[in-house]
Write an enzyme that holds these catalytic residues in place. Structure first.
Site, mmCIF file in Angstrom:
data_model
loop_
_atom_site.group_PDB
_atom_site.id
_atom_site.type_symbol
_atom_site.label_atom_id
_atom_site.label_comp_id
_atom_site.label_asym_id
_atom_site.label_seq_id
_atom_site.Cartn_x
_atom_site.Cartn_y
_atom_site.Cartn_z
ATOM 1 N N SER A 253 0.838 -1.190 0.000
ATOM 2 C CA SER A 253 0.000 0.000 0.000
ATOM 3 C C SER A 253 0.882 1.254 0.000
ATOM 4 O O SER A 253 1.690 1.435 -0.916
ATOM 5 C CB SER A 253 -0.951 -0.044 1.201
ATOM 6 O OG SER A 253 -1.974 0.910 1.075
ATOM 7 N N ASP A 365 -9.540 -5.167 -4.629
ATOM 8 C CA ASP A 365 -9.003 -4.127 -3.745
ATOM 9 C C ASP A 365 -9.797 -2.837 -3.937
ATOM 10 O O ASP A 365 -9.812 -2.273 -5.030
ATOM 11 C CB ASP A 365 -7.523 -3.906 -4.075
ATOM 12 C CG ASP A 365 -6.799 -3.014 -3.081
ATOM 13 O OD1 ASP A 365 -7.474 -2.256 -2.365
ATOM 14 O OD2 ASP A 365 -5.563 -3.082 -3.039
ATOM 15 N N HIS A 396 -7.327 -6.021 -0.554
ATOM 16 C CA HIS A 396 -6.148 -5.190 -0.301
ATOM 17 C C HIS A 396 -5.111 -5.910 0.566
ATOM 18 O O HIS A 396 -3.921 -5.601 0.501
ATOM 19 C CB HIS A 396 -6.583 -3.893 0.382
ATOM 20 C CG HIS A 396 -5.513 -2.856 0.492
ATOM 21 N ND1 HIS A 396 -4.968 -2.221 -0.609
ATOM 22 C CD2 HIS A 396 -4.871 -2.337 1.578
ATOM 23 C CE1 HIS A 396 -4.051 -1.356 -0.218
ATOM 24 N NE2 HIS A 396 -3.958 -1.413 1.114
#
Length: 432
Positions: A253, A365, A396
């Protein structure tokens, strides 16, 4: 639930606002909750400062409370200090489930903030490494001039030297396993790669290990993430059993977004794994994420739209040049953070890097979406050093599922897809 907002992996229902009441912090919080529970909007209105009344009228606050259903039980209140603010934290059990409530009371006894967030399921104790495993785990300190960070090094058994991966967290406070609910994505990746004969370092993020360092208004994402990742690389290249020519950064991320920046500042990184990495500004993505979550029930209510409008105004202030208090900015993060981050162009950084790059993306995601994935593919198209792997069923966290992903899914126990870990291992092993 209404007014959902994200701070890294810690997506939460956040309701920052200002109240007023002259009493001890715990009693102030109890009185406010009593009035909300009783449905006494007038009495609740008496506790609001003009700023609070303007931002969140008492009737709207009451409607939010009512949306949780009946209050069934109150947990013990805990009071902690953060500068001149007293934070009163309490878990409340409603018909819809457990809600963690935090009331911030200033030195004069006035309530300076109110935050509701769904209580995450607790992760079970991490399973120990089996005695017959092909690797071992040991404590490892990331040595930094700003204060060391505790971590865990998963080291394959044998002579070595071993290739090694540094795991870099997503945004917000994160532990070494990147725990969210019952899930530990970094633990899954670390042990999976170690079983392939690749060492892995995971460590406590500074915002978790040393949160007191962020009680100021002038920190940046380098203070939060970049500098410690560079220090982690430097610590590893001096470690016995590690191949200093094969240190890889695997960022998840926000950590993936910053991976090229980390490598450039380190000068000792052999390659980058960018997992669910944003290709765009976080301030651009934040409204998209909130609109997605608020629209999961099929509509955007007037209250939802008011929240989104307020978020847009906060983002505009963050992108401006005028002085502005952190409380008036997205997630209560200071302007120095947002304005420095806005100057980072992760796509340009990746294109400028000569390092091999592996990009990973989950098809389910909702935090880092296909728009970002396509931008990465277009930007790095034709470059032999860039490889791409997309997994349609993954969210995610790298955990497979079905249907639209949501916050609730993060509280369902799962495991990072072994194929993703295998793909990373093969890619690292192929580097020369």
């Amino acid at each position: 639930m209404r007014a959902l907002t994200r701070w890294g992996m810690s997506l939460m229902l956040s309701f920052a606002a200002t109240l007023a009441h002259a009493a001890q912090p715990a009693q102030t919080a109890a009185t406010l909750l009593d009035r909300l529970q009783a449905g006494d909007v007038g009495a609740a209105e008496e506790m609001l400062t003009p700023e609070m009344s303007k931002a969140v009228p008492a009737a709207q606050l009451q409607a939010l409370w009512n949306s949780f259903g009946g209050l069934q039980e109150r947990g013990a209140a805990q009071v902690s200090a953060r500068g001149d603010i007293s934070l009163v934290t309490q878990r409340l059990r409603f018909a819809v489930g457990d809600i963690d409530t935090q009331v911030a009371v200033d030195a004069s006894g006035r309530v300076a903030g109110l935050n509701f967030k769904p209580a995450a399921a607790q992760a079970p104790p991490a399973p120990s490494v089996p005695s017959d495993a092909s690797f071992k785990e040991m404590p490892f300190n990331v040595v930094s001039g700003k204060g060391n960070l505790p971590g865990t090094l998963a080291l394959p058994k044998g002579k070595g030297p071993f290739r090694v991966v540094v795991l870099v967290h997503g945004s917000g406070p994160q532990d070494r396993d990147e725990t969210i609910g019952p899930n530990r994505p970094f633990l899954d990746v670390a042990r999976g790669l170690a079983a392939h004969g690749i060492a892995v370092l995971r460590y406590e993020k500074r915002t978790t290990a040393r949160p007191e360092e962020f009680n100021r208004d002038n920190y940046t994402v380098d203070d939060e993430t970049t500098d410690d990742a560079v220090a982690a690389v430097a610590s590893l290249v001096q470690t016995t059993g590690i191949d200093p020519q094969h240190v890889y950064v695997m960022g998840h991320s926000q950590g993936g977004m910053l991976a090229p920046r980390i490598a450039q500042r380190s000068g000792k990184v052999a390659g980058l794994v960018m997992w669910s990495a944003p290709a765009r500004s976080l301030l651009t993505m934040l409204p998209e994420q909130n609109r997605y979550l608020l629209g999961l029930d099929g509509s955007i209510s007037a209250d939802d739209q008011a929240f989104l409008d307020k978020l847009d105004a906060q983002i505009a202030a963050a992108r401006g040049t005028e002085p502005v208090a952190a409380k008036d900015l997205p997630l209560g993060v200071p302007a120095t953070y947002w304005r420095a981050f806005e100057k980072i162009d992760s796509v340009a950084d990746a294109k400028a890097s000569a390092l091999p790059i592996l990009l990973l993306q989950g098809g389910r995601d909702f935090q880092v979406v296909d728009t970002d994935w396509q931008l990465w593919k277009r930007s790095l198209a034709g470059q032999r050093r860039a490889s791409f792997e997309r997994y349609p069923a993954l969210n995610h966290l790298g955990i497979p599922g079905e249907g639209p992903s949501s916050l609730q899914e993060y509280n369902t126990p799962g495991e990072v897809l072994p194929q993703l870990v295998d793909d990373v291992a093969r890619w690292i092993e192929a580097q020369r």
